[in-house]
Design a protein around this motif. Sequence first.
Motif, PDB file in Angstrom:
ATOM      1  N   THR A  55      37.780  33.793  39.633  1.00  0.00           N
ATOM      2  CA  THR A  55      38.203  32.410  39.462  1.00  0.00           C
ATOM      3  C   THR A  55      39.568  32.152  40.088  1.00  0.00           C
ATOM      4  OG1 THR A  55      39.333  32.836  37.364  1.00  0.00           O
ATOM      5  CG2 THR A  55      36.954  32.349  37.267  1.00  0.00           C
ATOM      6  N   LYS A  56      39.865  30.852  40.234  1.00  0.00           N
ATOM      7  CA  LYS A  56      41.173  30.461  40.764  1.00  0.00           C
ATOM      8  C   LYS A  56      42.288  30.984  39.870  1.00  0.00           C
ATOM      9  CE  LYS A  56      43.878  26.361  41.983  1.00  0.00           C
ATOM     10  NZ  LYS A  56      43.862  24.865  42.064  1.00  0.00           N
ATOM     11  N   GLY A  57      42.074  30.921  38.546  1.00  0.00           N
ATOM     12  CA  GLY A  57      43.088  31.403  37.614  1.00  0.00           C
ATOM     13  C   GLY A  57      43.328  32.894  37.745  1.00  0.00           C
ATOM     14  N   ALA A  58      42.249  33.656  37.925  1.00  0.00           N
ATOM     15  CA  ALA A  58      42.385  35.106  38.069  1.00  0.00           C
ATOM     16  C   ALA A  58      43.117  35.455  39.360  1.00  0.00           C
ATOM     17  CB  ALA A  58      41.003  35.762  38.048  1.00  0.00           C
ATOM     18  N   VAL A  59      42.797  34.732  40.428  1.00  0.00           N
ATOM     19  CA  VAL A  59      43.487  34.973  41.696  1.00  0.00           C
ATOM     20  C   VAL A  59      44.972  34.671  41.560  1.00  0.00           C
ATOM     21  CG1 VAL A  59      43.775  34.130  44.065  1.00  0.00           C
ATOM     22  CG2 VAL A  59      41.493  34.640  43.204  1.00  0.00           C
ATOM     23  N   SER A  60      45.285  33.528  40.933  1.00  0.00           N
ATOM     24  CA  SER A  60      46.682  33.135  40.760  1.00  0.00           C
ATOM     25  C   SER A  60      47.448  34.161  39.928  1.00  0.00           C
ATOM     26  CB  SER A  60      46.745  31.759  40.075  1.00  0.00           C
ATOM     27  OG  SER A  60      48.088  31.398  39.838  1.00  0.00           O
ATOM     28  N   GLN A  61      46.846  34.606  38.836  1.00  0.00           N
ATOM     29  CA  GLN A  61      47.502  35.572  37.956  1.00  0.00           C
ATOM     30  C   GLN A  61      47.758  36.886  38.679  1.00  0.00           C
ATOM     31  OE1 GLN A  61      45.177  37.245  34.659  1.00  0.00           O
ATOM     32  NE2 GLN A  61      46.936  36.882  33.314  1.00  0.00           N
ATOM     33  N   ASN A  62      46.769  37.352  39.418  1.00  0.00           N
ATOM     34  CA  ASN A  62      46.919  38.633  40.109  1.00  0.00           C
ATOM     35  C   ASN A  62      47.887  38.547  41.282  1.00  0.00           C
ATOM     36  OD1 ASN A  62      45.037  40.860  38.986  1.00  0.00           O
ATOM     37  ND2 ASN A  62      43.771  39.028  38.936  1.00  0.00           N
ATOM     38  N   CYS A  63      47.905  37.415  41.963  1.00  0.00           N
ATOM     39  CA  CYS A  63      48.899  37.233  43.028  1.00  0.00           C
ATOM     40  C   CYS A  63      50.311  37.294  42.453  1.00  0.00           C
ATOM     41  CB  CYS A  63      48.677  35.900  43.744  1.00  0.00           C
ATOM     42  SG  CYS A  63      47.312  35.883  44.921  1.00  0.00           S
ATOM     43  N   SER A  64      50.514  36.644  41.319  1.00  0.00           N
ATOM     44  CA  SER A  64      51.836  36.646  40.674  1.00  0.00           C
ATOM     45  C   SER A  64      52.257  38.059  40.295  1.00  0.00           C
ATOM     46  CB  SER A  64      51.826  35.753  39.438  1.00  0.00           C
ATOM     47  OG  SER A  64      51.603  34.411  39.786  1.00  0.00           O
ATOM     48  N   ARG A  65      51.326  38.825  39.736  1.00  0.00           N
ATOM     49  CA  ARG A  65      51.653  40.190  39.343  1.00  0.00           C
ATOM     50  C   ARG A  65      51.966  41.061  40.560  1.00  0.00           C
ATOM     51  NH1 ARG A  65      47.237  41.676  34.580  1.00  0.00           N
ATOM     52  NH2 ARG A  65      48.107  40.298  32.982  1.00  0.00           N
ATOM     53  N   LEU A  66      51.200  40.869  41.612  1.00  0.00           N
ATOM     54  CA  LEU A  66      51.430  41.675  42.820  1.00  0.00           C
ATOM     55  C   LEU A  66      52.762  41.337  43.470  1.00  0.00           C
ATOM     56  CD1 LEU A  66      47.790  41.573  44.204  1.00  0.00           C
ATOM     57  CD2 LEU A  66      49.049  43.658  43.619  1.00  0.00           C
ATOM     58  N   VAL A  67      53.163  40.079  43.392  1.00  0.00           N
ATOM     59  CA  VAL A  67      54.486  39.692  43.895  1.00  0.00           C
ATOM     60  C   VAL A  67      55.572  40.330  43.030  1.00  0.00           C
ATOM     61  CG1 VAL A  67      56.092  37.768  44.213  1.00  0.00           C
ATOM     62  CG2 VAL A  67      53.726  37.546  44.976  1.00  0.00           C
ATOM     63  N   GLU A  68      55.379  40.308  41.707  1.00  0.00           N
ATOM     64  CA  GLU A  68      56.337  40.943  40.795  1.00  0.00           C
ATOM     65  C   GLU A  68      56.460  42.431  41.063  1.00  0.00           C
ATOM     66  OE1 GLU A  68      54.976  40.097  36.879  1.00  0.00           O
ATOM     67  OE2 GLU A  68      55.455  37.950  36.978  1.00  0.00           O
ATOM     68  N   GLU A  69      55.355  43.064  41.445  1.00  0.00           N
ATOM     69  CA  GLU A  69      55.348  44.501  41.711  1.00  0.00           C
ATOM     70  C   GLU A  69      55.767  44.828  43.144  1.00  0.00           C
ATOM     71  OE1 GLU A  69      51.305  45.104  40.682  1.00  0.00           O
ATOM     72  OE2 GLU A  69      51.714  45.378  38.544  1.00  0.00           O
ATOM     73  N   SER A  70      56.122  43.770  43.907  1.00  0.00           N
ATOM     74  CA  SER A  70      56.608  43.907  45.286  1.00  0.00           C
ATOM     75  C   SER A  70      55.545  44.427  46.253  1.00  0.00           C
ATOM     76  CB  SER A  70      57.849  44.816  45.345  1.00  0.00           C
ATOM     77  OG  SER A  70      58.891  44.283  44.569  1.00  0.00           O
ATOM     78  N   LEU A  71      54.283  44.347  45.866  1.00  0.00           N
ATOM     79  CA  LEU A  71      53.205  44.741  46.780  1.00  0.00           C
ATOM     80  C   LEU A  71      52.757  43.568  47.650  1.00  0.00           C
ATOM     81  CD1 LEU A  71      51.252  47.057  44.359  1.00  0.00           C
ATOM     82  CD2 LEU A  71      52.199  47.745  46.564  1.00  0.00           C
ATOM     83  N   LEU A  72      53.030  42.356  47.196  1.00  0.00           N
ATOM     84  CA  LEU A  72      52.801  41.162  48.000  1.00  0.00           C
ATOM     85  C   LEU A  72      54.110  40.419  48.201  1.00  0.00           C
ATOM     86  CD1 LEU A  72      49.528  39.387  46.724  1.00  0.00           C
ATOM     87  CD2 LEU A  72      49.834  40.783  48.791  1.00  0.00           C
ATOM     88  N   GLN A  73      54.239  39.798  49.360  1.00  0.00           N
ATOM     89  CA  GLN A  73      55.332  38.865  49.622  1.00  0.00           C
ATOM     90  C   GLN A  73      54.737  37.463  49.687  1.00  0.00           C
ATOM     91  OE1 GLN A  73      56.752  40.359  53.386  1.00  0.00           O
ATOM     92  NE2 GLN A  73      58.123  41.848  52.437  1.00  0.00           N
TER      93      GLN A  73
END
Length: 216
Positions: A41-59
């Motif tokens: 879902t859109k919510g799951a994508v948004s949540q996981n993107c946020s976590r990955l940014v917090e973990e510095s794996l995504l910019q």
Amino acid sequence: MRLTEAREGKTRTQVLAAVADLQRSDGPPIQKDLVEKLPMTKGAVSQNCSRLVEESLLQEHDGRYRVDTGRLLDDYREHFEEYLRRAPQSELYEQEVADTNETRTRTKRSATEYFEADLLEDILLTSLVSSLGKNNIQTLREVFLYTDDMLYHVAYRAVSAETDVPAELKPILRLAACLDTSPDLVEELANRHGLHAELAGQSPATEIAKHAYGGA
């Protein structure tokens, strides 16, 4: 190490892999692109993107995402350092283990340089993207183990080819030569089944090491 728990890691690993895939083909994706690509879902994508940014794996920049390859390589190097420990002694493979420990020592001295190789980054990202189609790869650690396998096979194909190994491949060979952790286990099997002569052959890592440091 992040994304090592299967329960929480699967969806985040999928999002990370999807970003890597899309940024290669179409440039850094937005969340809508990821929703269209992934079964979540859109919510799951948004949540996981946020976590990955917090973990510095995504910019993230202006709503677009890109894998932080420097951080991903740092995490892979942390994983890889397990292979740079000294191998346990072996009676059946005494010389092979001694050579392996020498190779690991030499590789450890220049590991920083080898982890800057463009080809290694490509192998890591290719392994990550490939995980999208593999149900048995759910966490980042499993992506790294798959990368180990890719690294080993790229190196062995290079030394098996009837051509000189180019400089671009040398860092890959020097890392791959450290990956074999099987001698003590194979020796246990040889002891239990009386197969010492039959299992006395060399590991592919021995041939890889010869080409990795031969003439260096």
